[in-house]
Design a protein around this motif. Sequence first.
Motif, short mmCIF file in Angstrom:
data_model
loop_
_atom_site.label_atom_id
_atom_site.label_comp_id
_atom_site.label_asym_id
_atom_site.label_seq_id
_atom_site.Cartn_x
_atom_site.Cartn_y
_atom_site.Cartn_z
N GLU A 163 -5.47 -2.61 -8.58
CA GLU A 163 -5.02 -2.99 -7.25
C GLU A 163 -5.98 -4.00 -6.62
O GLU A 163 -5.56 -4.95 -5.97
CB GLU A 163 -4.90 -1.75 -6.36
CG GLU A 163 -4.42 -2.07 -4.97
CD GLU A 163 -4.34 -0.85 -4.08
OE1 GLU A 163 -4.14 -1.02 -2.86
OE2 GLU A 163 -4.48 0.27 -4.60
N TYR A 166 -5.31 -7.42 -8.22
CA TYR A 166 -4.04 -7.96 -7.78
C TYR A 166 -4.10 -8.38 -6.31
O TYR A 166 -3.49 -9.36 -5.90
CB TYR A 166 -2.91 -6.94 -7.99
CG TYR A 166 -2.29 -7.04 -9.35
CD1 TYR A 166 -1.26 -7.94 -9.60
CD2 TYR A 166 -2.74 -6.25 -10.39
CE1 TYR A 166 -0.69 -8.03 -10.86
CE2 TYR A 166 -2.18 -6.34 -11.66
CZ TYR A 166 -1.16 -7.23 -11.88
OH TYR A 166 -0.60 -7.31 -13.13
N ARG A 167 -4.84 -7.61 -5.52
CA ARG A 167 -4.92 -7.93 -4.10
C ARG A 167 -5.54 -9.32 -3.89
O ARG A 167 -5.13 -10.06 -3.00
CB ARG A 167 -5.75 -6.87 -3.37
CG ARG A 167 -5.67 -6.97 -1.85
CD ARG A 167 -6.61 -5.96 -1.21
NE ARG A 167 -6.29 -4.60 -1.60
CZ ARG A 167 -5.39 -3.86 -0.97
NH1 ARG A 167 -4.72 -4.35 0.05
NH2 ARG A 167 -5.16 -2.63 -1.37
N ALA A 170 -2.74 -11.63 -4.51
CA ALA A 170 -1.48 -11.42 -3.82
C ALA A 170 -1.52 -11.64 -2.31
O ALA A 170 -0.48 -11.96 -1.72
CB ALA A 170 -0.99 -9.99 -4.09
N GLU A 171 -2.68 -11.50 -1.69
CA GLU A 171 -2.72 -11.54 -0.24
C GLU A 171 -2.16 -12.85 0.33
O GLU A 171 -1.58 -12.86 1.42
CB GLU A 171 -4.15 -11.32 0.27
CG GLU A 171 -4.67 -9.90 0.02
CD GLU A 171 -3.87 -8.86 0.76
OE1 GLU A 171 -3.25 -9.18 1.78
OE2 GLU A 171 -3.86 -7.70 0.29
N ASN A 172 -2.36 -13.96 -0.39
CA ASN A 172 -1.90 -15.25 0.11
C ASN A 172 -0.73 -15.81 -0.69
O ASN A 172 -0.39 -16.99 -0.55
CB ASN A 172 -3.06 -16.25 0.11
CG ASN A 172 -4.17 -15.82 1.04
OD1 ASN A 172 -3.93 -15.52 2.20
ND2 ASN A 172 -5.39 -15.75 0.53
N TYR A 178 3.95 -6.49 -6.01
CA TYR A 178 3.84 -5.07 -5.71
C TYR A 178 3.37 -4.33 -6.95
O TYR A 178 3.57 -4.78 -8.08
CB TYR A 178 5.15 -4.49 -5.19
CG TYR A 178 6.32 -4.59 -6.13
CD1 TYR A 178 6.64 -3.55 -7.00
CD2 TYR A 178 7.12 -5.72 -6.15
CE1 TYR A 178 7.70 -3.64 -7.87
CE2 TYR A 178 8.20 -5.82 -7.02
CZ TYR A 178 8.49 -4.77 -7.88
OH TYR A 178 9.55 -4.88 -8.74
N TYR A 188 0.96 -0.52 -3.76
CA TYR A 188 0.53 -1.77 -3.11
C TYR A 188 1.73 -2.70 -3.00
O TYR A 188 2.57 -2.76 -3.91
CB TYR A 188 -0.58 -2.47 -3.90
CG TYR A 188 -0.91 -3.82 -3.32
CD1 TYR A 188 -1.69 -3.93 -2.18
CD2 TYR A 188 -0.39 -4.99 -3.89
CE1 TYR A 188 -1.97 -5.17 -1.62
CE2 TYR A 188 -0.66 -6.23 -3.33
CZ TYR A 188 -1.45 -6.32 -2.19
OH TYR A 188 -1.71 -7.54 -1.63
N SER A 190 2.35 -6.84 -1.34
CA SER A 190 1.70 -7.96 -0.67
C SER A 190 2.34 -8.21 0.70
O SER A 190 3.51 -7.86 0.93
CB SER A 190 1.79 -9.22 -1.53
OG SER A 190 3.14 -9.58 -1.75
N SER A 192 3.65 -10.68 2.03
CA SER A 192 4.85 -11.52 2.05
C SER A 192 6.14 -10.72 1.97
O SER A 192 7.23 -11.26 2.17
CB SER A 192 4.80 -12.53 0.89
OG SER A 192 4.56 -11.88 -0.34
N ALA A 201 4.30 -4.18 4.61
CA ALA A 201 3.83 -3.68 3.33
C ALA A 201 3.45 -2.20 3.41
O ALA A 201 3.71 -1.42 2.49
CB ALA A 201 2.64 -4.50 2.84
#
Length: 267
Positions: A163, A166-167, A170-172, A178, A188, A190, A192, A201
């Motif tokens: 996680e 990936y975070r 994924a945050e941007n 997911y 998790y 994101s 978006s 989220a």
Amino acid sequence: HYLRQQADAVLTCADRAAAHWDRAKAGSRERAIAIRLRGIGHQLKKDYPAAIAAYREALELDRSLDAESEDVAIGLNDLAAAEQLSGDLAAAEEHLREALNQLAAKGHYSGQMTHRTREGRQIFVEGTSVVLKDPAGSVTGYISVSRDVTARKKVEDALRESERLYRLMAENAVDVVYLVDVTGGVIYASPSVAQLLGRQASDLVGRHFSEYIDPEDLGAAKERFAANLRGADLQGTVIRLLHADGHSIVCETSGRPILEDGVVVGV
């Protein structure tokens, strides 16, 4: 770090935790947790005198809050384990008996603790103990059920690491990223996802992914998930997701298994 037997890293975490609680002007329980963590680090380094000193310090803080709390019983167990490893069997027996007396007073205990196997390997154990009493109320024995949850702890550790990685990506991201565990629970999503599905989220986390699939596509989605759990890497599948207002959105999705030591731990 504990599962990987990384003693120095555990001690660093203990120092960081202690500094954090000092800045936060935390109470005795939080400070005891950081001190107990320091004891675990010393125990991993086989510095048993330092481990025993840390466990004793944490135990006294826990006693100051509630002399009959589960924290005290856990602290006694940790202290006895370090004393046993150091060769001080008399002290270990004394503190194990005190822990049993705590159990007798409460009547039951459930929780996690560490044990050492005959080969010297440390494992996580999840257990429940119940006191047996005769009609007069005298303690006649104990029933304990324990199971080794070390493998589960490793999977949880792998999921947290996955996680974290990936975070970072994924945050941007514009696309929705997911992560779900092997049961299908979302752990998790994101940010978006708010634009795509009209949901925050945090609303998805802890729910099963199937709750957000169009009912007509649910069977296909579950088949894809099962294939991912078998190790399949599926790309470019069209599926309909449910928006918060109820309408369906046609999406192209990709599912990739997350592996840890060759075992699928998430998708």
